[in-house]
Scaffold this motif. Sequence first.
Motif, PDB file in Angstrom:
ATOM      1  N   GLY A 169     -37.475  64.562 -34.077  1.00 41.48           N
ATOM      2  CA  GLY A 169     -36.958  63.199 -34.107  1.00 41.48           C
ATOM      3  C   GLY A 169     -35.988  62.955 -32.972  1.00 41.48           C
ATOM      4  N   ASP A 202     -40.684  61.296 -35.268  1.00 43.02           N
ATOM      5  CA  ASP A 202     -40.171  59.933 -35.390  1.00 43.02           C
ATOM      6  C   ASP A 202     -39.238  59.702 -34.204  1.00 43.02           C
ATOM      7  N   CYS A 241     -35.507  58.060 -35.422  1.00 42.45           N
ATOM      8  CA  CYS A 241     -35.534  58.683 -36.749  1.00 42.45           C
ATOM      9  C   CYS A 241     -34.406  58.276 -37.680  1.00 42.45           C
ATOM     10  N   PRO A 287     -38.848  51.533 -35.654  1.00 47.56           N
ATOM     11  CA  PRO A 287     -37.892  51.329 -34.551  1.00 47.56           C
ATOM     12  C   PRO A 287     -37.143  50.022 -34.684  1.00 47.56           C
ATOM     13  N   SER A 339     -42.673  55.712 -37.605  1.00 46.11           N
ATOM     14  CA  SER A 339     -41.398  55.203 -37.117  1.00 46.11           C
ATOM     15  C   SER A 339     -41.161  53.762 -37.551  1.00 46.11           C
TER      16      SER A 339
END
Length: 331
Positions: free
Chosen positions: A48, A21, A24, A99, A97
């Motif tokens: 991550g 990720d 993360c 984001p 993810s």
Amino acid sequence: MPDLLARLTLVGKERVNGVRDPACGSDSLLLRFAKILGQDNIDRGFFGQEINLTTYNLARINMFLHRVGFENFDIALGNTLTEPAHWDDEPFEAIVSNPPYSRKWEGSDSQVLMNDERFAPAGVLAPKSKADPAFTMHILHWLSVDGGAVIVEFPGVLYRGGAEQKIRRYLIDHNYVDTVIQLPADLFFGTSIGTCIIVLKKSKADNSVLFIDTAAEFERKGTKNHLTEANKEKVLAAFSARADAQYFARLVPTEEIVANDYNLSVSSYVEPEDTREVINIKELNARIAQIVTRQSELRAQIDVIVADLESDDGAEITALSERIIRRSPHV
């Protein structure tokens, strides 16, 4: 929600070479893999990256609290887009993810980023005011040939023009977009907008994109909407079947997406169910005719009554006038 993201990534897989990720946070998505797949089935462990120092430290603590040994995870501190970690560990079979939405970044101000192997293939960088597509390109670069990436995105990435459209064109022309899922509104804390999920794959069996509309698939709990287990299972079933389902899912050939200027909005391809009341026009016209007839009858009855009243009032006024005249001494 983290559960659904991880399960989408793992469809058809019982073991992966590692999970990653790039934004993360506190590790909620990475740790979901440990719960669903089990640590023994994640060969290289968890990777991550987090830009915020406090959240980075929390992510590392969460790994220990969930009994993930130090040797089984690597959480890096830094900006994923400009200071990416884990170059020596990629590619990954499972990437998931959520984001940050519409985040500002250097973009075209950096000559280094213009030539970065993550972003260069699209021939253009994401806008400086909206880094969302940059995260998508970054994740795609780290994805293995047989892997899957699941990304939660701001809906604007599906239809905005300019550089973002060019990046979508690259993704579609190279057959990297596997599925686009529209999520219900008011699902995540911090935003009430209905976000979306983009699933990327590098080895697709067809040259089409699956669109799934879950905008109505939720249950209201407290102040937020939530996907129930039944909602999640319905999404996973459609994702696995990869077939049309009326008002819910549609498999769209690339040619249609190209003709639609690379627009990836789910609403452009999945027709929502019309829940409005069906009206029988013939029955409605008959009812209107009855109302008009009845109105005419009532109007005629009222006219008769008014005429009678006016006639009676006139006679009374005439008689009264005659009595007054007779009694007046000056007449």
